[in-house]
Scaffold this motif. Structure first.
Motif, PDB file in Angstrom:
ATOM      1  N   LEU A  19       0.809  -1.338   0.077  1.00  0.00           N
ATOM      2  CA  LEU A  19      -0.038  -0.066  -0.002  1.00  0.00           C
ATOM      3  C   LEU A  19       0.921   1.349   0.007  1.00  0.00           C
ATOM      4  CD1 LEU A  19      -2.857   1.259   0.036  1.00  0.00           C
ATOM      5  CD2 LEU A  19      -2.623   1.119   2.658  1.00  0.00           C
ATOM      6  N   ASN A  22       2.593   1.778  -3.173  1.00  0.00           N
ATOM      7  CA  ASN A  22       1.494   1.927  -4.364  1.00  0.00           C
ATOM      8  C   ASN A  22       1.196   3.419  -4.042  1.00  0.00           C
ATOM      9  OD1 ASN A  22      -0.209   1.222  -6.457  1.00  0.00           O
ATOM     10  ND2 ASN A  22      -1.854   0.808  -5.162  1.00  0.00           N
ATOM     11  N   SER A  50      -4.769  -1.013  -4.214  1.00  0.00           N
ATOM     12  CA  SER A  50      -4.882  -0.418  -2.793  1.00  0.00           C
ATOM     13  C   SER A  50      -5.903  -1.030  -1.938  1.00  0.00           C
ATOM     14  CB  SER A  50      -4.924   1.183  -3.136  1.00  0.00           C
ATOM     15  OG  SER A  50      -4.046   1.852  -3.507  1.00  0.00           O
ATOM     16  N   TYR A  51      -7.002  -1.253  -2.567  1.00  0.00           N
ATOM     17  CA  TYR A  51      -8.288  -1.949  -1.959  1.00  0.00           C
ATOM     18  C   TYR A  51      -7.819  -3.343  -1.612  1.00  0.00           C
ATOM     19  CZ  TYR A  51     -11.001   1.842  -4.168  1.00  0.00           C
ATOM     20  OH  TYR A  51     -11.497   3.246  -4.368  1.00  0.00           O
ATOM     21  N   ALA A  53      -5.042  -4.425  -0.862  1.00  0.00           N
ATOM     22  CA  ALA A  53      -3.918  -4.259   0.436  1.00  0.00           C
ATOM     23  C   ALA A  53      -4.687  -3.797   1.551  1.00  0.00           C
ATOM     24  CB  ALA A  53      -2.862  -3.128  -0.148  1.00  0.00           C
ATOM     25  N   LEU A  54      -5.610  -2.907   1.558  1.00  0.00           N
ATOM     26  CA  LEU A  54      -6.193  -2.416   2.671  1.00  0.00           C
ATOM     27  C   LEU A  54      -7.062  -3.542   3.314  1.00  0.00           C
ATOM     28  CD1 LEU A  54      -7.321   1.118   1.422  1.00  0.00           C
ATOM     29  CD2 LEU A  54      -6.056   0.541   3.618  1.00  0.00           C
ATOM     30  N   ALA A  96      -1.862   6.078   4.878  1.00  0.00           N
ATOM     31  CA  ALA A  96      -2.855   5.387   3.976  1.00  0.00           C
ATOM     32  C   ALA A  96      -3.974   6.126   3.800  1.00  0.00           C
ATOM     33  CB  ALA A  96      -2.991   4.000   4.778  1.00  0.00           C
ATOM     34  N   VAL A 100      -4.971   6.921  -0.045  1.00  0.00           N
ATOM     35  CA  VAL A 100      -6.118   6.313  -0.806  1.00  0.00           C
ATOM     36  C   VAL A 100      -7.032   7.731  -1.227  1.00  0.00           C
ATOM     37  CG1 VAL A 100      -8.033   4.891  -0.675  1.00  0.00           C
ATOM     38  CG2 VAL A 100      -5.903   4.212   0.010  1.00  0.00           C
TER      39      VAL A 100
END
Length: 145
Positions: A19, A22, A50-51, A53-54, A96, A100
């Protein structure tokens, strides 16, 4: 059970690294890719990463929090490790969330920019059984503001 905990911790930390990388990549390529449609397509893929990873961070973090006292607590560090973990999660969580948010804001701006071009011609090409949309613009419309 031990190998599952180690695997969970690895995936949690790995997803956090993915993340952060990215987000940094988004900041770098924003200035390198000058064509809005290309940047938009790249950013869509980055947001998927990203999603994912989150999701891994949250799921792994919940499991890690539940098992921390039993498997990771270091007696010599005492309660100080709790404060360090709170500070670490506050800093990384802030990065983070901002990252995002920045990706989503950039994607929205690029979507609007692509819609607002008056000289865009959409051409559909069939490539390997899939329809691919290609955006063509004149030279003036190609560069980002």
């Amino acid at each position: 059970m031990g190998i599952l905990i180690v695997t969970n911790n690895f995936l949690h930390d790995f997803a956090a690294g993915i993340l952060m990388g990215n987000i940094a990549l988004t900041l770098f390529i924003r200035n390198e890719i000058k064509e809005a449609p290309l940047l938009f397509r790249v950013l869509r893929k980055q947001l998927m990463i990203s999603y994912l990873a989150l999701i891994l961070i949250v799921i792994g973090g919940i499991i890690r929090t539940i098992l921390y006292g039993r498997f990771e607590w270091v007696n010599e560090a005492g309660i100080a490790q709790t404060y360090v973990l709170i500070i670490k999660h506050f800093v990384l969580g802030g990065i983070a969330i901002y990252g995002v948010y920045y990706q989503l804001k950039l994607k929205k701006n690029l979507r609007e920019l692509c819609k607002n071009y008056t000289n865009i011609v959409t051409i559909e090409k069939e490539i390997g059984g899939k329809i691919k949309t290609v955006l063509k613009m004149d030279d003036e419309a190609r560069s980002l503001p």
